[in-house]
Structures are given as C-alpha cells and as structure tokens.
Design a protein around this motif. Sequence first.
Motif, PDB file in Angstrom:
ATOM      1  N   TYR A 224       2.424 -14.638  -1.109  1.00 41.92           N
ATOM      2  CA  TYR A 224       3.095 -15.907  -1.370  1.00 41.92           C
ATOM      3  C   TYR A 224       2.224 -17.141  -1.179  1.00 41.92           C
ATOM      4  CZ  TYR A 224       6.817 -12.530  -0.827  1.00 41.92           C
ATOM      5  OH  TYR A 224       7.600 -11.404  -0.946  1.00 41.92           O
ATOM      6  N   GLY A 225       0.991 -16.948  -0.769  1.00 38.88           N
ATOM      7  CA  GLY A 225       0.092 -18.079  -0.623  1.00 38.88           C
ATOM      8  C   GLY A 225       0.488 -18.990   0.525  1.00 38.88           C
ATOM      9  N   CYS A 226       0.006 -20.216   0.455  1.00 42.83           N
ATOM     10  CA  CYS A 226       0.321 -21.224   1.467  1.00 42.83           C
ATOM     11  C   CYS A 226       1.669 -21.849   1.147  1.00 42.83           C
ATOM     12  CB  CYS A 226      -0.765 -22.303   1.465  1.00 42.83           C
ATOM     13  SG  CYS A 226      -0.389 -23.750   2.483  1.00 42.83           S
TER      14      CYS A 226
ATOM     15  N   GLN B 105      -4.917 -13.011   8.977  1.00 45.93           N
ATOM     16  CA  GLN B 105      -4.076 -11.896   9.422  1.00 45.93           C
ATOM     17  C   GLN B 105      -2.611 -12.118   9.058  1.00 45.93           C
ATOM     18  OE1 GLN B 105      -4.986 -11.545  13.590  1.00 45.93           O
ATOM     19  NE2 GLN B 105      -7.099 -10.925  13.194  1.00 45.93           N
ATOM     20  N   ASN B 106      -2.149 -13.350   9.193  1.00 45.73           N
ATOM     21  CA  ASN B 106      -0.763 -13.648   8.823  1.00 45.73           C
ATOM     22  C   ASN B 106      -0.543 -13.441   7.328  1.00 45.73           C
ATOM     23  OD1 ASN B 106       1.925 -14.797   9.615  1.00 45.73           O
ATOM     24  ND2 ASN B 106       1.340 -16.340   8.106  1.00 45.73           N
ATOM     25  N   SER B 107      -1.513 -13.853   6.526  1.00 48.03           N
ATOM     26  CA  SER B 107      -1.411 -13.645   5.081  1.00 48.03           C
ATOM     27  C   SER B 107      -1.451 -12.156   4.752  1.00 48.03           C
ATOM     28  CB  SER B 107      -2.554 -14.376   4.366  1.00 48.03           C
ATOM     29  OG  SER B 107      -2.418 -14.303   2.970  1.00 48.03           O
ATOM     30  N   ALA B 108      -2.259 -11.394   5.490  1.00 47.78           N
ATOM     31  CA  ALA B 108      -2.366  -9.956   5.241  1.00 47.78           C
ATOM     32  C   ALA B 108      -1.046  -9.243   5.514  1.00 47.78           C
ATOM     33  CB  ALA B 108      -3.472  -9.356   6.102  1.00 47.78           C
ATOM     34  N   LEU B 109      -0.295  -9.725   6.490  1.00 49.10           N
ATOM     35  CA  LEU B 109       0.990  -9.112   6.794  1.00 49.10           C
ATOM     36  C   LEU B 109       1.943  -9.179   5.605  1.00 49.10           C
ATOM     37  CD1 LEU B 109       1.591 -10.396  10.449  1.00 49.10           C
ATOM     38  CD2 LEU B 109       1.016  -8.061   9.730  1.00 49.10           C
ATOM     39  N   GLN B 110       1.737 -10.186   4.742  1.00 53.88           N
ATOM     40  CA  GLN B 110       2.571 -10.342   3.549  1.00 53.88           C
ATOM     41  C   GLN B 110       1.823  -9.887   2.295  1.00 53.88           C
ATOM     42  OE1 GLN B 110       4.734 -14.308   3.732  1.00 53.88           O
ATOM     43  NE2 GLN B 110       3.307 -14.573   5.423  1.00 53.88           N
ATOM     44  N   HIS B 111       0.722  -9.155   2.496  1.00 53.02           N
ATOM     45  CA  HIS B 111      -0.093  -8.682   1.379  1.00 53.02           C
ATOM     46  C   HIS B 111      -0.560  -9.846   0.506  1.00 53.02           C
ATOM     47  CE1 HIS B 111       1.108  -4.678   2.603  1.00 53.02           C
ATOM     48  NE2 HIS B 111       2.368  -5.041   2.510  1.00 53.02           N
ATOM     49  N   ALA B 112      -0.740 -11.019   1.140  1.00 54.39           N
ATOM     50  CA  ALA B 112      -1.217 -12.229   0.470  1.00 54.39           C
ATOM     51  C   ALA B 112      -0.313 -12.646  -0.680  1.00 54.39           C
ATOM     52  CB  ALA B 112      -2.650 -12.037  -0.026  1.00 54.39           C
TER      53      ALA B 112
ATOM     54  N   TYR C 181      -6.285 -19.236  -0.317  1.00 56.21           N
ATOM     55  CA  TYR C 181      -4.884 -18.807  -0.411  1.00 56.21           C
ATOM     56  C   TYR C 181      -4.531 -18.440  -1.850  1.00 56.21           C
ATOM     57  CZ  TYR C 181      -2.591 -19.890   4.129  1.00 56.21           C
ATOM     58  OH  TYR C 181      -2.148 -19.883   5.428  1.00 56.21           O
ATOM     59  N   MET C 182      -4.939 -19.274  -2.806  1.00 57.52           N
ATOM     60  CA  MET C 182      -4.572 -19.037  -4.205  1.00 57.52           C
ATOM     61  C   MET C 182      -5.234 -17.767  -4.740  1.00 57.52           C
ATOM     62  SD  MET C 182      -4.866 -21.598  -7.482  1.00 57.52           S
ATOM     63  CE  MET C 182      -3.620 -22.680  -6.783  1.00 57.52           C
ATOM     64  N   LEU C 183      -6.527 -17.592  -4.426  1.00 57.73           N
ATOM     65  CA  LEU C 183      -7.218 -16.392  -4.887  1.00 57.73           C
ATOM     66  C   LEU C 183      -6.606 -15.134  -4.275  1.00 57.73           C
ATOM     67  CD1 LEU C 183     -10.912 -17.652  -4.681  1.00 57.73           C
ATOM     68  CD2 LEU C 183      -9.595 -17.196  -6.761  1.00 57.73           C
ATOM     69  N   ALA C 184      -6.264 -15.216  -2.990  1.00 54.35           N
ATOM     70  CA  ALA C 184      -5.640 -14.064  -2.332  1.00 54.35           C
ATOM     71  C   ALA C 184      -4.279 -13.753  -2.932  1.00 54.35           C
ATOM     72  CB  ALA C 184      -5.508 -14.345  -0.832  1.00 54.35           C
ATOM     73  N   GLN C 185      -3.531 -14.800  -3.258  1.00 59.97           N
ATOM     74  CA  GLN C 185      -2.194 -14.607  -3.823  1.00 59.97           C
ATOM     75  C   GLN C 185      -2.269 -13.886  -5.163  1.00 59.97           C
ATOM     76  OE1 GLN C 185      -0.034 -18.259  -4.365  1.00 59.97           O
ATOM     77  NE2 GLN C 185       1.846 -17.245  -4.962  1.00 59.97           N
ATOM     78  N   THR C 186      -3.214 -14.288  -6.007  1.00 60.34           N
ATOM     79  CA  THR C 186      -3.312 -13.653  -7.327  1.00 60.34           C
ATOM     80  C   THR C 186      -3.883 -12.240  -7.226  1.00 60.34           C
ATOM     81  OG1 THR C 186      -5.460 -14.738  -7.683  1.00 60.34           O
ATOM     82  CG2 THR C 186      -3.510 -15.833  -8.571  1.00 60.34           C
ATOM     83  N   ALA C 187      -4.753 -12.009  -6.235  1.00 57.87           N
ATOM     84  CA  ALA C 187      -5.365 -10.683  -6.074  1.00 57.87           C
ATOM     85  C   ALA C 187      -4.503  -9.741  -5.238  1.00 57.87           C
ATOM     86  CB  ALA C 187      -6.735 -10.816  -5.416  1.00 57.87           C
TER      87      ALA C 187
END
Length: 208
Positions: free
Chosen positions: A112-114, A103-110, A179-185
């Motif tokens: 910036y990653g970890c 959810q925290n990653s979603a708030l930033q649209h994924a 995290y990495m896959l979410a960041q690129t997608a």
Amino acid sequence: MTTADSHNGRRLTARGAKTRARIVAAAADLMYVKGVGNTTLDDVLAASGVSKSQLYHHFEGKDALVRAVVDHVGAHVIARERRALGRVSTIRGLRRWRDALVQNSALQHAAYGCALGSLAAEVSDQDALARQTLFQLFTEWRDLLAGVLQRMQVRGVLPPEAPIDQLGTGLMAALQGGYMLAQTARDVTPMATSIDMALAHIESLSSG
C-alpha cells in the motif's frame, strides 16, 4: 464536554466526537487499502457502522471526509516520525529508522505504499485544500529529517558546509520514491536500496 469540529466550526459533544472519529478512522483504513477513488461513502457507512444521517451531520460530502482523513493520517504519521526521529543524531540512528519503516512495509508485502504519499497521489490535483495540508505535512516530515542532520552537524559528524535542507529533501525523496517502487514491485528491496543510497551519500560527507 464539547470539542471543536475543525472543518465546519461546530461544537461536538463527546458522543459526537467519538462518532466522527469512528467515521474518519474507517474511511482512512479503506482509502489506504482501496484508494480514495475506489472508496465510496456507502463503503464508509458499512465499515463504520454509522447511519447516513450521522455521516452527513459531520461531513457535507466525500471531499470533506477526505480532508478529515488527510488530517487523521497526517497526525498519525507525524507523531510516529517525531517519536522515531526526535532524538536521533547519528547515522546509526537513521539506519534504525530506515529498518523500522522497511520492516513495517514488509509486513504488508509493500502493498500500500506510504499512507501520506498515496493520499497525495490521488487528491493533490483534485482538492487544493487537501493538497496544501499534504504539502505542510511533508514539509514537517522533511524538517524532522533535517533536524537529525542538523544535530549531526552540531556534533561535528557532518561538516559545517553540509547542505542540511537539501539533504533532508533528498532523503525524503528517496523514502517516498522507495515506497512507490516497493508498492509496484510488491517487494521492499527497492525501498531499502533507495534509502540506503541516500544514507550512504550522507555518510560520505561525514567528518569522520
């Protein structure tokens, strides 16, 4: 009142410590969003509002500042993970941990990653001291996850033969890869899926 500057051994006044902390916080925010390589000292000066002489009083150059950022980000991440994982002893608790991170990653649209993973990707091959600090931080994070699994084992949720350290490493790898896959997608779905697969494997070992 004085405090120690852990990187150069100088004693800092309260005012000096506050200035140093402002520089590091500004640099950490910039490096998280822009990356280490794309963040200049001039960027840090503008964001922190300090003078060039103040910055160089505390840091001899960018490498020293990056190491301080690694310490700063690491302290924040590990403190957060201790709060989140310190008393967890169930799969349900691990799923709540997973939900909070996703959810925290979603708030930033994924985007910036970890924070630690991004630093590791950029500085590990450039600075041996920073790489060693990052290694220790990731080890501590993995150990927090292994601690959850060990508590599950003590409670009889996981069998005695369950490979706790390996499972902790696998869960950490699933998190960081997610995290990495979410960041690129720019989409948290791969992150959620990656962690879910790791948790499903752990649950499959459950003694019932």
